[in-house]
Scaffold this active site. Sequence first.
Site, PDB file in Angstrom:
ATOM      1  N   CYS A   1     -18.931  13.206  26.441  1.00  7.43           N
ATOM      2  CA  CYS A   1     -17.859  14.175  26.176  1.00  7.43           C
ATOM      3  C   CYS A   1     -16.562  13.507  25.735  1.00  7.43           C
ATOM      4  O   CYS A   1     -15.488  14.124  25.788  1.00  7.43           O
ATOM      5  CB  CYS A   1     -17.606  15.029  27.420  1.00  7.43           C
ATOM      6  SG  CYS A   1     -19.066  15.911  28.003  1.00  7.43           S
TER       7      CYS A   1
ATOM      8  N   CYS B   1     -11.148  18.858  33.142  1.00  2.00           N
ATOM      9  CA  CYS B   1     -12.444  18.879  33.824  1.00  2.00           C
ATOM     10  C   CYS B   1     -12.447  19.795  35.049  1.00  2.00           C
ATOM     11  O   CYS B   1     -13.498  20.110  35.583  1.00  2.00           O
ATOM     12  CB  CYS B   1     -12.852  17.471  34.236  1.00  2.00           C
ATOM     13  SG  CYS B   1     -11.692  16.664  35.342  1.00  2.00           S
TER      14      CYS B   1
END
Length: 236
Positions: free
Chosen positions: A209, A232
């Site tokens: 990511c 996150c």
Amino acid sequence: MTTAQDERAEDGLRALAERAGRDLEDASALEILQWAADTFGKEFCVTSSMEDAVVAHLASRVLKGVDVVFLDTGYHFPETIGTRDAVEAVMDVNVITLTPRQTVAEQDAQYGPRLYERDPDLCCRLRKVRPLDEGLEGYRAWATGLRRDESPTRAGTPVVAWDDKRRKVKVSPIARWSQEDVAAYVAEHGVLTNPLLTDGYASIGCAPCTRRVLEGEDARAGRWAGLSKTECGLHG
């Protein structure tokens, strides 16, 4: 303690955090961390993504052997794991590695492979947020390396705040620093940094990511590129 006592203690911590956020706004990073060390002692820890060891290094100057909490998601770049190992070997800190309840293989078996592509919020929740929530249970305060200049979503980061989700005091001692301040501190003190920072990466998370940033992009642009996701979940 009884529930009422817990609530009174929590109210006191919240008030303490809010007052410190105001009083320490113009304090140096070391002064902010000294306050945290004096106030919480061993019930204070530093979290680190091992992008660099700046906050861990600062904290070790005011609290020898400070706990440095690292989340090993199972998806890190090898360079990130190497930075963690180097920090543990050469700095006066106690590195604590947290891991998710499931290995990557076990998660794949339950949710299917590459969950980070199909449901990145769930993947982060399973591999980052839940492990950190559990790992912080023994602390009353924790420190982060959040900086206001990293992205618009972090522009209002207080130096000390109440973490309402975890019911703890959250300390961001370098919130007012710029990237130039970080670089100057690294150079002056020889602080360990992740080698990927010299290879086009400005913010380093899980390998699937994270990409290199392009000229003119903010430091967080390489995280979850192409998605509306910018955080996150660890910080709200």
